[in-house]
Design an enzyme around this catalytic site. Structure first.
Site, PDB file in Angstrom:
ATOM      1  N   GLN A   1       9.552   1.917  -4.445  1.00 52.71           N
ATOM      2  CA  GLN A   1      10.424   1.574  -3.249  1.00 52.71           C
ATOM      3  C   GLN A   1      11.881   1.966  -3.248  1.00 52.71           C
ATOM      4  OE1 GLN A   1       9.027   0.507  -0.406  1.00 52.71           O
ATOM      5  NE2 GLN A   1      10.811   0.578   0.924  1.00 52.71           N
TER       6      GLN A   1
ATOM      7  N   ASP B   1       4.024   8.973  -1.449  1.00 53.09           N
ATOM      8  CA  ASP B   1       5.016   9.117  -0.372  1.00 53.09           C
ATOM      9  C   ASP B   1       5.415  10.621   0.059  1.00 53.09           C
ATOM     10  OD1 ASP B   1       6.578   6.807   0.353  1.00 53.09           O
ATOM     11  OD2 ASP B   1       7.027   6.309  -1.566  1.00 53.09           O
TER      12      ASP B   1
ATOM     13  N   LYS C   1       3.488  -3.538   2.704  1.00 49.08           N
ATOM     14  CA  LYS C   1       2.534  -2.362   2.107  1.00 49.08           C
ATOM     15  C   LYS C   1       1.388  -2.914   1.429  1.00 49.08           C
ATOM     16  CE  LYS C   1       6.401   1.034   2.126  1.00 49.08           C
ATOM     17  NZ  LYS C   1       7.314   1.740   1.542  1.00 49.08           N
TER      18      LYS C   1
END
Ligand code: GUN
Length: 282
Positions: A96, A119, A52
Site C-alpha cells: 500500500q 497493482d 481490500k
C-alpha cells in the site's frame, strides 16, 4: 438529465464472476492468495487495506496481511518482498502506498516479482501496458474502463481529457483510453488554460486530489465525468474532485464519491489476483 454511474453495482457484477472462477480453481485444489503490506500508521491506508482484505474475503481469495512499523527500512521491506516472491501460497503482492519517507518507494515496487505485481506498478508491467500486451492492468484505470463498458459508453473517437499525470492513475488511464481508440489529452498543474481543454472533453477523468477542483464551467454539456478523487471536504465528509451538485446537471453520466470509482479499483485488484493465480497454476 444525468445518469449516475453506480460503481457498487458494476463491482458486484464483476465480483460475481471473479468469485465463480476462484471457486472453480479451489475445487481443483488450487487456492488463490494475496499478500497485503502496510507500513506505518496512515489512517487512509488502513481503510484502503481493510477494504481490500474485505474484498478478498467476499470472492474467496485468501489475504495475508503484513503490518510493519513506521520506522521500517527499505532493506527490511525488500527482504519481506523477496520472501513473498518465493512463497507459492502468494499469487499477488500489494504494497500500500504511500510509504514513509525513509523508504525508497521505486526500489520497493521494482522488487515485487512482475508475475505477482497485481497493482501493475512494476516497470516491466508498465512497459507491457505501453505496448498493449498486458496481463495485469492498473486497477483504477482498468476499473474505469469496465464501468464505461457496463454503461455502453463508447470511447472510440471521443475527446478524452485526463486531469492528473500520476504513474498510478493519469498515465495508465491515458494508455487505456488510447487503446479504446479515444483521442486523449492529459492535463496537469502546468497546463495553460485548463478550462479550455476540459471543456472539449466528451469523457473527463479527474485524478487531482482536491475537493471541488472540477467546477461546472469546466465541463461540456453532455459530458461523461469520472471522479477519481478521494478527499475530505471542510466538514470532514468524503468527496471527490468534482463539484458534484453543480456539475451533475451538465453531464450525461457522472460517478459519485463514494460509490463510484473506489469499489471498482478494489474489484480490479481482485481480478488481477485471480489472473496471477491462473498463471501460476497453469
Ligand atoms: N495508494 C493509493 N492507491 C493505491 C493503489 O491502487 N495501490 C497501492 N498499492 N497503493 C495505493
Amino acid at each position: 438529465m444525468y445518469k449516475l454511474i453506480d460503481g457498487k453495482e458494476v463491482a458486484a457484477a464483476v465480483r460475481e464472476n471473479i468469485k465463480a472462477e476462484v471457486e472453480k480453481l479451489s475445487q481443483e485444489g488450487k487456492s488463490t492468495g494475496l499478500a497485503v503490506i502496510i507500513v506505518g500508521n496512515n489512517p487512509a491506508s488502513r481503510v484502503y487495506v481493510n477494504n481490500k482484505k474485505k474484498g478478498c474475503e467476499q470472492v474467496g481469495i485468501r489475504s495475508f496481511e503484513y503490518a510493519l512499523g513506521e520506522d521500517t527500512s527499505t532493506e527490511e521491506l525488500l527482504s519481506l518482498i523477496e520472501k513473498l516472491n518465493r512463497d507459492s501460497e502468494v499469487d499477488g503482492i500489494l504494497c500500500q502506498l504511500p510509504l514513509p519517507g525513509q523508504i525508497d518507494e521505486q526500489k520497493v515496487l521494482n522488487a515485487i516479482s512482475p508475475d505477482k505485481d497485481v497493482d501493475a506498478f512494476h516497470p516491466v508491467n508498465t512497459g507491457h501496458i505501453m505496448i498493449g500486451d498486458h496481463s495485469f492492468l492498473p486497477c483504477t484505470p482498468a476499473g474505469i474502463i469496465e464501468m464505461l463498458k457496463y454503461y455502453d459508453i463508447a470511447v472510440e473517437g471521443k475527446e478524452c481529457v485526463v486531469i492528473g499525470r500520476s504513474n498510478i492513475v493519469g498515465k495508465p488511464m491515458m494508455m487505456l483510453l488510447l487503446e479504446q481508440n479515444g483521442t486523449v489529452t492529459i492535463c496537469h498543474s502546468r497546463t495553460a488554460d485548463l478550462k479550455s481543454v476540459t471543456k472539449r472533453a466528451d469523457i473527463l477523468v479527474s485524478a487531482v486530489g482536491k475537493a471541488g477542483f472540477v467546477t461546472a464551467d469546466m465541463v461540456k454539456e453532455g459530458a461523461v465525468v469520472i471522479d477519481v478523487g478521494m478527499n475530505r471536504n471542510a466538514e470532514g465528509k468524503l468527496c471527490g474532485d468534482v463539484d458534484f451538485e453543480n456539475v451533475k446537471e451538465k453531464c450525461s453520466y457522472i460517478t459519485p464519491v463514494p460509490g463510484g470509482v473506489g469499489p471498482m479499483t478494489i474489484t480490479m485488484l481482485l481480478n488481477n489476483t485471480l489472473t496471477a493465480s491462473k498463471n501460476h497454476k497453469k
